[in-house]
Design a protein around this motif. Sequence first.
Motif, PDB file in Angstrom:
ATOM      1  N   GLY A  20       0.783  -1.224   0.000  1.00  9.51           N
ATOM      2  CA  GLY A  20       0.000   0.000   0.000  1.00  9.51           C
ATOM      3  C   GLY A  20       0.815   1.274   0.000  1.00  9.51           C
ATOM      4  O   GLY A  20       0.260   2.358   0.213  1.00  9.51           O
ATOM      5  N   SER A  21       2.107   1.206  -0.228  1.00  9.29           N
ATOM      6  CA  SER A  21       2.973   2.387  -0.165  1.00  9.29           C
ATOM      7  C   SER A  21       2.559   3.404  -1.225  1.00  9.29           C
ATOM      8  O   SER A  21       2.344   3.059  -2.390  1.00  9.29           O
ATOM      9  CB  SER A  21       4.430   1.981  -0.376  1.00  9.29           C
ATOM     10  OG  SER A  21       4.841   1.046   0.606  1.00  9.29           O
ATOM     11  N   LEU A  22       2.488   4.682  -0.807  1.00  6.14           N
ATOM     12  CA  LEU A  22       2.010   5.731  -1.697  1.00  6.14           C
ATOM     13  C   LEU A  22       3.110   6.674  -2.157  1.00  6.14           C
ATOM     14  O   LEU A  22       3.180   7.030  -3.328  1.00  6.14           O
ATOM     15  CB  LEU A  22       0.908   6.534  -1.011  1.00  6.14           C
ATOM     16  CG  LEU A  22      -0.402   5.799  -0.728  1.00  6.14           C
ATOM     17  CD1 LEU A  22      -1.382   6.732  -0.028  1.00  6.14           C
ATOM     18  CD2 LEU A  22      -1.007   5.260  -2.020  1.00  6.14           C
ATOM     19  N   SER A  23       3.965   7.116  -1.251  1.00  5.34           N
ATOM     20  CA  SER A  23       4.962   8.119  -1.601  1.00  5.34           C
ATOM     21  C   SER A  23       6.259   7.840  -0.865  1.00  5.34           C
ATOM     22  O   SER A  23       6.291   7.064   0.098  1.00  5.34           O
ATOM     23  CB  SER A  23       4.456   9.528  -1.267  1.00  5.34           C
ATOM     24  OG  SER A  23       4.208   9.641   0.128  1.00  5.34           O
ATOM     25  N   PRO A  64       5.962   2.276  -8.241  1.00  5.39           N
ATOM     26  CA  PRO A  64       4.610   1.853  -7.816  1.00  5.39           C
ATOM     27  C   PRO A  64       4.209   0.486  -8.366  1.00  5.39           C
ATOM     28  O   PRO A  64       3.527  -0.284  -7.687  1.00  5.39           O
ATOM     29  CB  PRO A  64       3.709   2.963  -8.376  1.00  5.39           C
ATOM     30  CG  PRO A  64       4.619   4.123  -8.627  1.00  5.39           C
ATOM     31  CD  PRO A  64       5.945   3.535  -8.990  1.00  5.39           C
ATOM     32  N   LYS A 101       6.210  -2.027  -6.386  1.00  2.00           N
ATOM     33  CA  LYS A 101       6.142  -1.777  -4.948  1.00  2.00           C
ATOM     34  C   LYS A 101       7.515  -1.998  -4.306  1.00  2.00           C
ATOM     35  O   LYS A 101       7.685  -2.804  -3.390  1.00  2.00           O
ATOM     36  CB  LYS A 101       5.086  -2.672  -4.293  1.00  2.00           C
ATOM     37  CG  LYS A 101       3.668  -2.349  -4.712  1.00  2.00           C
ATOM     38  CD  LYS A 101       3.303  -0.902  -4.398  1.00  2.00           C
ATOM     39  CE  LYS A 101       1.890  -0.555  -4.843  1.00  2.00           C
ATOM     40  NZ  LYS A 101       1.589   0.888  -4.627  1.00  2.00           N
ATOM     41  N   GLU A 149       5.287   6.507   2.975  1.00  2.00           N
ATOM     42  CA  GLU A 149       3.920   6.680   3.477  1.00  2.00           C
ATOM     43  C   GLU A 149       3.113   5.419   3.139  1.00  2.00           C
ATOM     44  O   GLU A 149       2.933   5.076   1.970  1.00  2.00           O
ATOM     45  CB  GLU A 149       3.267   7.898   2.842  1.00  2.00           C
ATOM     46  CG  GLU A 149       3.842   9.226   3.297  1.00  2.00           C
ATOM     47  CD  GLU A 149       3.530   9.518   4.759  1.00  2.00           C
ATOM     48  OE1 GLU A 149       2.523   8.974   5.267  1.00  2.00           O
ATOM     49  OE2 GLU A 149       4.287  10.291   5.382  1.00  2.00           O
TER      50      GLU A 149
END
Length: 446
Positions: A341-344, A360, A363, A385
Amino acid sequence: MISQVFILSSKGDYLIYKDFRGEAGKDSISVFYEMVTALSGDQPPVVMVTFRTHKDLHFIHVKQGGLYWVASTKVNPSPFTIIEFLNRLAALTKDYCGSLSEKSVRMNFALIYELLDEMVDYGYIQTTSTDILKNFIQTEAVSSKPFSLFDLSNVGLFGAETQQSKVAPSAAATRPIMSGRGEQGGKNEIFVDVIERLSVVIGSNGMLMKADIEGEIRVKCYLPSCSEMRIGLNEEFSIGKSQLRGYGAAVHVDECSFHQAVKLDEFDSFRILKVCPSQGEQTVMQYQLCDNLPCAPPFRLFPTLERDYGNRLLIYLKLRCDLPPKSSALNVSITVPVPKGSLSLSQELSSPDQSAELQPKNKAILWEIPRFPGGAQLSALFKVEVPGLSSASLLEVGPVSMSFELPKYTCTGLQIRFLRLTPTQPGLSQRWVRYVTHSDSYTIRI
């Protein structure tokens, strides 16, 4: 018996297409590409078509230089024979064109078609010998200098940077071999490269769990006529556990194999290989060392994972290069898997020449270091994040994988003592030796 031979780019564009028997249409190219790209994971070299329009059609392929080298057949030949033919076709293309890439194939399509005409007759393989083919090939190669963002003035034979004051020119390895009609303005040179591929697994406690080395001695010859070359290896070179030589630090391998043209009458006593190299590139010796690493692993990683306030994950990495101080690693790439689920990502790197990004799709964090001196230590702090961060998310970090290149360095310690040509070539002939170690699989568990 081969029906068709074609070469495709990585995007499926056909560069070369040769139909020997008329048993299948040109649409078989798109059929093959659709099938091979639909396969998950590793692509098997043999693919059988089950479509009614192409019933009983087999595709046999290899992938080299980012290109698909494909042969189709409707009979049941030995797949290993076809695979060897395709590997040999790729090697001959590299010899005659100078380099193996989509650009060089496009620029030398007439030369490759001429090679195929001489190599295969109505689907039957005739010859793949460089010495025989050079008497019939009339098309001159168009050299293509490979594109690079870096200065190539100090690049060695197989891409390894070198700091020696006297080195071979950067275009030496990408020069086409000389045709049978005379020289193409090149020098009488011979290159010998000792290339090793390193596979390592390091546990989370820092202990070495697995270490394998696969190596080869590769010769690229630009001599117009065949002379016997004598390659002297370490006198303490030993093969197998039962064979020990000398009292010093012996160079040990588990298995060793030689090209069929290598004469071994002086190998047991003096560790000398004798071979009459033909023009082009060939591997004269291959060796393997399993579950043993004579030296310390080139890299050690010291990771720290912390859960910061909110949904932020802190990953602190200290990477140490255990090479000798005068050595260095090039093109070091570190891949760190992160929670799905990493975003930034934000990062703090220890030197400005480094770079890092969050991928992305994979991942994972990609940390790149263009040059890593021996004995140095670099660090990076990554702030990721992750919505809904939990203690279970920390288990998704790792293992870390690395890729790198070590010029002027071999893990086994194998060295070339001398290179001698007999009889001596007329005119000035130059001999070059290169050493390079590549990472095949370098994994560090966190």
